[in-house]
Scaffold this motif. Structure first.
Motif, PDB file in Angstrom:
ATOM      1  N   GLY A 140     -34.112   5.270  17.929  1.00 22.19           N
ATOM      2  CA  GLY A 140     -33.396   5.569  19.167  1.00 22.19           C
ATOM      3  C   GLY A 140     -31.888   5.471  19.048  1.00 22.19           C
ATOM      4  O   GLY A 140     -31.154   6.238  19.696  1.00 22.19           O
ATOM      5  N   LEU A 141     -31.393   4.550  18.208  1.00 23.95           N
ATOM      6  CA  LEU A 141     -29.943   4.420  18.038  1.00 23.95           C
ATOM      7  C   LEU A 141     -29.381   5.584  17.232  1.00 23.95           C
ATOM      8  O   LEU A 141     -30.017   6.032  16.276  1.00 23.95           O
ATOM      9  CB  LEU A 141     -29.614   3.105  17.321  1.00 23.95           C
ATOM     10  CG  LEU A 141     -29.726   1.812  18.121  1.00 23.95           C
ATOM     11  CD1 LEU A 141     -29.471   0.618  17.209  1.00 23.95           C
ATOM     12  CD2 LEU A 141     -28.739   1.811  19.284  1.00 23.95           C
ATOM     13  N   PRO A 142     -28.208   6.091  17.596  1.00 20.13           N
ATOM     14  CA  PRO A 142     -27.565   7.090  16.733  1.00 20.13           C
ATOM     15  C   PRO A 142     -27.263   6.513  15.353  1.00 20.13           C
ATOM     16  O   PRO A 142     -26.966   5.321  15.214  1.00 20.13           O
ATOM     17  CB  PRO A 142     -26.270   7.426  17.486  1.00 20.13           C
ATOM     18  CG  PRO A 142     -26.535   7.039  18.908  1.00 20.13           C
ATOM     19  CD  PRO A 142     -27.464   5.859  18.843  1.00 20.13           C
ATOM     20  N   SER A 143     -27.353   7.333  14.349  1.00 21.77           N
ATOM     21  CA  SER A 143     -27.135   6.852  12.983  1.00 21.77           C
ATOM     22  C   SER A 143     -25.735   6.270  12.811  1.00 21.77           C
ATOM     23  O   SER A 143     -25.556   5.263  12.116  1.00 21.77           O
ATOM     24  CB  SER A 143     -27.351   8.002  11.989  1.00 21.77           C
ATOM     25  OG  SER A 143     -28.677   8.491  12.067  1.00 21.77           O
ATOM     26  N   ALA A 144     -24.743   6.898  13.443  1.00 26.43           N
ATOM     27  CA  ALA A 144     -23.372   6.403  13.313  1.00 26.43           C
ATOM     28  C   ALA A 144     -23.248   4.991  13.886  1.00 26.43           C
ATOM     29  O   ALA A 144     -22.533   4.143  13.326  1.00 26.43           O
ATOM     30  CB  ALA A 144     -22.405   7.354  14.014  1.00 26.43           C
ATOM     31  N   VAL A 145     -23.934   4.706  15.002  1.00 25.95           N
ATOM     32  CA  VAL A 145     -23.862   3.381  15.612  1.00 25.95           C
ATOM     33  C   VAL A 145     -24.493   2.343  14.688  1.00 25.95           C
ATOM     34  O   VAL A 145     -23.950   1.243  14.487  1.00 25.95           O
ATOM     35  CB  VAL A 145     -24.552   3.398  16.986  1.00 25.95           C
ATOM     36  CG1 VAL A 145     -24.621   1.986  17.564  1.00 25.95           C
ATOM     37  CG2 VAL A 145     -23.819   4.316  17.939  1.00 25.95           C
ATOM     38  N   THR A 146     -25.642   2.675  14.102  1.00 26.77           N
ATOM     39  CA  THR A 146     -26.292   1.745  13.185  1.00 26.77           C
ATOM     40  C   THR A 146     -25.418   1.453  11.976  1.00 26.77           C
ATOM     41  O   THR A 146     -25.286   0.302  11.534  1.00 26.77           O
ATOM     42  CB  THR A 146     -27.641   2.311  12.732  1.00 26.77           C
ATOM     43  OG1 THR A 146     -28.450   2.582  13.885  1.00 26.77           O
ATOM     44  CG2 THR A 146     -28.368   1.339  11.829  1.00 26.77           C
ATOM     45  N   ILE A 147     -24.809   2.492  11.422  1.00 24.94           N
ATOM     46  CA  ILE A 147     -23.954   2.309  10.250  1.00 24.94           C
ATOM     47  C   ILE A 147     -22.746   1.438  10.588  1.00 24.94           C
ATOM     48  O   ILE A 147     -22.360   0.548   9.808  1.00 24.94           O
ATOM     49  CB  ILE A 147     -23.519   3.681   9.701  1.00 24.94           C
ATOM     50  CG1 ILE A 147     -24.731   4.400   9.093  1.00 24.94           C
ATOM     51  CG2 ILE A 147     -22.423   3.531   8.658  1.00 24.94           C
ATOM     52  CD1 ILE A 147     -24.453   5.835   8.708  1.00 24.94           C
ATOM     53  N   LEU A 164     -28.525   3.009   6.027  1.00 27.02           N
ATOM     54  CA  LEU A 164     -29.328   4.229   5.877  1.00 27.02           C
ATOM     55  C   LEU A 164     -30.788   3.906   5.590  1.00 27.02           C
ATOM     56  O   LEU A 164     -31.694   4.621   6.039  1.00 27.02           O
ATOM     57  CB  LEU A 164     -28.748   5.099   4.765  1.00 27.02           C
ATOM     58  CG  LEU A 164     -27.398   5.768   5.041  1.00 27.02           C
ATOM     59  CD1 LEU A 164     -26.892   6.476   3.796  1.00 27.02           C
ATOM     60  CD2 LEU A 164     -27.511   6.760   6.199  1.00 27.02           C
ATOM     61  N   SER A 165     -31.034   2.834   4.836  1.00 26.48           N
ATOM     62  CA  SER A 165     -32.410   2.456   4.520  1.00 26.48           C
ATOM     63  C   SER A 165     -33.159   2.006   5.771  1.00 26.48           C
ATOM     64  O   SER A 165     -34.340   2.337   5.947  1.00 26.48           O
ATOM     65  CB  SER A 165     -32.418   1.342   3.475  1.00 26.48           C
ATOM     66  OG  SER A 165     -31.812   1.765   2.276  1.00 26.48           O
ATOM     67  N   LEU A 166     -32.505   1.238   6.626  1.00 21.78           N
ATOM     68  CA  LEU A 166     -33.151   0.806   7.862  1.00 21.78           C
ATOM     69  C   LEU A 166     -33.483   1.995   8.754  1.00 21.78           C
ATOM     70  O   LEU A 166     -34.556   2.042   9.384  1.00 21.78           O
ATOM     71  CB  LEU A 166     -32.251  -0.180   8.606  1.00 21.78           C
ATOM     72  CG  LEU A 166     -32.003  -1.528   7.918  1.00 21.78           C
ATOM     73  CD1 LEU A 166     -31.004  -2.359   8.720  1.00 21.78           C
ATOM     74  CD2 LEU A 166     -33.302  -2.286   7.742  1.00 21.78           C
ATOM     75  N   ILE A 167     -32.584   2.956   8.811  1.00 22.60           N
ATOM     76  CA  ILE A 167     -32.857   4.171   9.600  1.00 22.60           C
ATOM     77  C   ILE A 167     -34.004   4.957   8.976  1.00 22.60           C
ATOM     78  O   ILE A 167     -34.935   5.405   9.667  1.00 22.60           O
ATOM     79  CB  ILE A 167     -31.585   5.027   9.690  1.00 22.60           C
ATOM     80  CG1 ILE A 167     -30.469   4.264  10.406  1.00 22.60           C
ATOM     81  CG2 ILE A 167     -31.870   6.339  10.405  1.00 22.60           C
ATOM     82  CD1 ILE A 167     -29.111   4.935  10.318  1.00 22.60           C
ATOM     83  N   ALA A 168     -33.941   5.145   7.660  1.00 22.82           N
ATOM     84  CA  ALA A 168     -34.975   5.917   6.979  1.00 22.82           C
ATOM     85  C   ALA A 168     -36.338   5.255   7.100  1.00 22.82           C
ATOM     86  O   ALA A 168     -37.364   5.926   7.240  1.00 22.82           O
ATOM     87  CB  ALA A 168     -34.601   6.101   5.509  1.00 22.82           C
ATOM     88  N   ALA A 169     -36.386   3.909   7.030  1.00 22.93           N
ATOM     89  CA  ALA A 169     -37.662   3.204   7.118  1.00 22.93           C
ATOM     90  C   ALA A 169     -38.341   3.468   8.458  1.00 22.93           C
ATOM     91  O   ALA A 169     -39.573   3.601   8.520  1.00 22.93           O
ATOM     92  CB  ALA A 169     -37.440   1.703   6.919  1.00 22.93           C
ATOM     93  N   ALA A 170     -37.559   3.538   9.525  1.00 24.80           N
ATOM     94  CA  ALA A 170     -38.151   3.808  10.840  1.00 24.80           C
ATOM     95  C   ALA A 170     -38.782   5.195  10.882  1.00 24.80           C
ATOM     96  O   ALA A 170     -39.904   5.372  11.374  1.00 24.80           O
ATOM     97  CB  ALA A 170     -37.081   3.673  11.923  1.00 24.80           C
TER      98      ALA A 170
END
Length: 286
Positions: A74-81, A108-114
């Motif tokens: 749900g979070l934008p990738s830019a916000v997570t980074i 990026l790994s946390l996003i990809a894992a989801a």
């Protein structure tokens, strides 16, 4: 015509393109591959347990996996980074210095894992329940049946979706520039952006986009070939090719053996007729 000329000069200037190719090839491509491949590998290793936990019967396994997946999807990738790269920057400076790559790869790994976990979960749940029942009937435990039968079948079914997400991850690696990169750490997008800012011409960004295409398009065709091979299997050639597909005879034999075994040996469709020792009926009248 003037607008077309301006468009060509702004985005397709050969001199600006040629000057950016060297940095894109020697610096941008390796850094982009390091970010995307490392994140894909870690994301896959984390996503697979997430998928298994998401299909578990107990809530204490299923709900944490669900919350993790919803959060990072749900979070934008830019916000997570930014949250990870900036929030954990002091700890990163103490461990590996001012290199932003480890924190960028972590984000990026946390996003990809989801995303990978959700892809694997859908593949696992698409496997028929009869597969699990058959494995249990053969003596496998539930854990062994999942590990040796269900999970491999599910992963094979979602391989194209996994590669599509990998392509998206390659493009998302460009967001690492938010963390600040040195000249040797720049990826494809950052090199094109710097060249465009220096020259006032956007042609370098177009070349960077072409390099992204060179990385992603072959992956698409490769996964199509792999998926076709996994679905069709390896074709065998032999004398039976003249009468039909090579595997049709094998299928018929298998079906005959199966029917014969299940019907208690009463199926005679696949058996030859016995040769009669008596003469034909017409011969006896003669």
């Amino acid at each position: 015509m003037d607008q077309l000329g301006t468009l060509a000069d702004t985005f397709f200037d050969w001199g600006s393109m040629r000057s950016a190719i060297s940095d894109l090839l020697t610096t941008g491509v390796p850094n982009t591959l390091i970010l995307s491949v490392s994140s894909a590998a870690i994301g896959t290793l984390v996503g697979l347990p997430l998928a298994v936990a998401g299909t578990a019967r107990t809530r204490w396994l299923r709900w944490p996996a669900r919350v993790y997946t919803d959060l990072f999807r749900g979070l934008p990738s830019a916000v997570t980074i930014l949250l990870i790269g900036v929030g954990l920057a002091p700890e990163g400076l103490q461990i590996w210095g001012p290199n932003p790559y480890p924190l960028g790869i972590l984000a990026l790994s946390l996003i990809a894992a989801a995303y990978f976990g959700e892809i694997f979960r859908s593949g696992i749940q698409s496997v028929e329940t009869g597969q699990l029942e058959a494995a249990r009937a053969l003596g496998f435990s539930h854990a062994s049946a999942m590990r040796l039968v269900i999970i491999p079948l599910g992963i094979r079914r979602v391989l194209p979706a996994w590669v599509n997400q990998l392509i998206g991850l390659i493009k998302d690696s460009s967001l690492i520039y938010f963390l600040g990169l040195t000249a040797d750490q720049r990826d494809l997008f950052r090199i094109g952006q710097d060249a465009a800012a220096t020259s006032g011409n956007e042609s370098a960004l177009v070349v960077a986009g072409l390099f992204y295409l060179l990385l992603t398009v072959p992956l698409t065709h490769l996964v199509n070939v792999i998926d076709r091979r996994l679905r069709d299997g390896r074709r065998t050639t032999g004398p039976t090719d003249a009468d039909g597909p090579a595997d049709s005879g094998t299928t018929s034999v298998t079906n005959g053996l199966t029917n014969g075994g299940t019907d208690g040996g009463t199926d005679t469709a696949a058996r030859p007729e016995p040769v009669s020792d008596t003469a034909p009926e017409g011969a006896s009248h003669a």
